[in-house]
Design a protein around this motif. Structure first.
Motif, short mmCIF file in Angstrom:
data_model
loop_
_atom_site.label_atom_id
_atom_site.label_comp_id
_atom_site.label_asym_id
_atom_site.label_seq_id
_atom_site.Cartn_x
_atom_site.Cartn_y
_atom_site.Cartn_z
N THR A 1 9.86 -0.04 -4.75
CA THR A 1 9.74 1.31 -4.20
C THR A 1 9.51 2.32 -5.31
N MET A 2 10.27 2.21 -6.40
CA MET A 2 10.12 3.15 -7.52
C MET A 2 8.75 3.00 -8.17
N ARG A 3 8.27 1.79 -8.28
CA ARG A 3 6.94 1.58 -8.85
C ARG A 3 5.86 2.17 -7.96
N MET A 4 6.04 2.13 -6.66
CA MET A 4 5.07 2.75 -5.76
C MET A 4 5.11 4.27 -5.88
N ILE A 5 6.30 4.84 -6.03
CA ILE A 5 6.41 6.29 -6.22
C ILE A 5 5.64 6.71 -7.47
N CYS A 6 5.74 5.90 -8.53
CA CYS A 6 5.12 6.24 -9.80
C CYS A 6 3.68 5.76 -9.94
N GLY A 7 3.09 5.25 -8.85
CA GLY A 7 1.69 4.88 -8.88
C GLY A 7 1.39 3.58 -9.60
N LYS B 1 5.28 -2.43 1.38
CA LYS B 1 4.54 -3.28 0.45
C LYS B 1 4.64 -4.73 0.91
N ARG B 2 3.46 -5.34 1.08
CA ARG B 2 3.39 -6.74 1.48
C ARG B 2 2.64 -7.54 0.42
N TYR B 3 3.14 -8.74 0.17
CA TYR B 3 2.43 -9.71 -0.65
C TYR B 3 2.14 -10.91 0.25
N GLY B 4 0.93 -10.98 0.76
CA GLY B 4 0.62 -12.01 1.74
C GLY B 4 1.43 -11.78 3.00
N ARG B 5 2.17 -12.80 3.42
CA ARG B 5 3.01 -12.68 4.61
C ARG B 5 4.39 -12.12 4.31
N HIS B 6 4.70 -11.98 3.06
CA HIS B 6 6.04 -11.54 2.67
C HIS B 6 6.09 -10.02 2.51
N THR C 1 2.38 0.48 -8.47
CA THR C 1 2.13 -0.55 -7.46
C THR C 1 1.55 0.14 -6.23
N PRO C 2 0.35 -0.25 -5.79
CA PRO C 2 -0.24 0.39 -4.61
C PRO C 2 0.49 -0.04 -3.35
N PRO C 3 0.84 0.90 -2.47
CA PRO C 3 1.53 0.53 -1.22
C PRO C 3 0.56 -0.09 -0.22
N SER C 4 1.09 -0.93 0.65
CA SER C 4 0.29 -1.47 1.75
C SER C 4 0.19 -0.44 2.87
N ALA C 5 1.18 0.44 2.96
CA ALA C 5 1.18 1.52 3.95
C ALA C 5 2.14 2.59 3.47
N GLY C 6 1.99 3.80 4.03
CA GLY C 6 2.87 4.90 3.67
C GLY C 6 2.40 5.63 2.42
N ARG C 7 3.18 6.62 2.02
CA ARG C 7 2.82 7.40 0.84
C ARG C 7 4.06 7.97 0.17
N ALA C 8 3.91 8.32 -1.09
CA ALA C 8 5.00 8.96 -1.84
C ALA C 8 4.41 10.11 -2.64
N THR C 9 5.13 11.22 -2.70
CA THR C 9 4.66 12.38 -3.44
C THR C 9 5.75 12.91 -4.37
N VAL C 10 5.32 13.50 -5.45
CA VAL C 10 6.19 14.18 -6.41
C VAL C 10 5.69 15.60 -6.54
#
Length: 299
Positions: free
Chosen positions: A43-49, A9-14, A51-60
């Protein structure tokens, strides 16, 4: 199963989360550890949908969380105990959730009792709840749908020592019955007591992961250098396995003398070299994440 593959997850350059990969197997509690700002909650927010990831994926259970037809029946989530309708009673909060999930109304009082909220407490407005009571209500919400997994972010905040001990037993029982638990907490001793596996992140990256007993066995050395890349190269050239840390820190599966000799042969100046394991999870956590909380706070 909860599976995370290359989440970034990226926010701009960070970059907040950088290529995080791990798996949580059924029948286990996975402790997810890191200093403030390390990327655990993101990371937990991305797993739960959320926060959208900038790359990668998570599944349950083999599917992205957003694709689950009734997610509360698959995975119970507690990310923020304060995110509850303060004008409703605890019983009303669960009753609405039961209707949403299609859960039998009879599960509401049973689940409230399971988390230690008696009928008097269940009849109070959430605005009158202490933080510990809100944590119990949030856990009841997560358990209401009889899910196969739990994702919990700092669930012990606000609990007294008796409540923490109770939660440890509840999570251990859930996993022993085949459930999957992903648990984030700053209470390292409690995580050490209940977790089967550990995932440690610092600066958004995984710096160590594996079975708890293997990581805490003490069969290894904690080493740090001003030039971590040179240190890693020296250890690799010597055939030594190392788990990456931050600020130059590495956990190496070899005696201190062997590690020190490998560094000396390569001309790498060490700033720390000592046996791992004697201080338990707290020592290894501090060694692997040293400096990251300060760096993240400054950002």
């Amino acid at each position: 199963m909860i599976e995370v593959e290359g989440l970034t997850k990226r926010y701009g350059r960070h970059t907040v989360v950088d290529d995080v990969t791990f798996r949580c197997e059924p029948g286990t509690v996975t402790g997810f550890l890191g200093p403030n700002g390390a990327g655990k909650s993101t990371t937990m927010r991305m797993i739960c949908g959320l926060t959208p990831p900038s790359a990668g994926r998570a599944t349950v259970a083999g599917r992205p969380y957003r694709d689950l037809p009734n997610p509360g029946r698959e995975i119970g989530v507690l990310l923020d105990a304060s995110a509850q309708h303060v004008g409703r009673t605890g019983r009303e909060v669960l009753a609405v959730a039961a209707q949403t999930m299609g859960v039998a109304p009879g599960r509401v009082p049973d689940t409230l009792g399971r988390v230690g909220l008696n009928p008097t407490a269940a009849g109070r407005r959430v605005r009158a709840y202490s933080l510990g009571m809100r944590q119990r209500l949030g856990l009841a919400y997560a358990l209401l749908g009889d899910p196969r997994g739990l994702i919990l972010d700092e669930p012990a905040n606000g609990l007294d020592p008796e409540g923490i001990f109770w939660m440890r037993g509840l999570l251990r029982d859930f996993a022993d019955r085949g459930g999957t638990v992903l648990l984030s907490s700053h209470l390292l001793r409690e995580v050490e007591a209940v977790a089967d596996r550990l995932v440690v992140i610092g600066g958004g990256r995984v710096v160590a992961q594996g079975d708890r007993d293997d990581l805490l066995s003490g069969a290894g050395t904690l080493v740090r250098a001003r030039d971590p890349d040179a240190l890693r190269a020296a250890l690799g050239a010597a055939g030594l396995d190392a788990t990456g840390g931050t600020d130059g820190g590495l956990l190496v599966a070899a005696p201190a003398g062997v590690v020190g000799q490998a560094a000396a042969d390569a001309g790498v100046a060490l700033t720390e070299l000592r046996p791992a394991g004697s201080g338990g999870l707290e020592q290894i956590f501090l060694a692997l994440t040293a400096g990251t909380s300060v760096q993240e706070a400054v950002r």
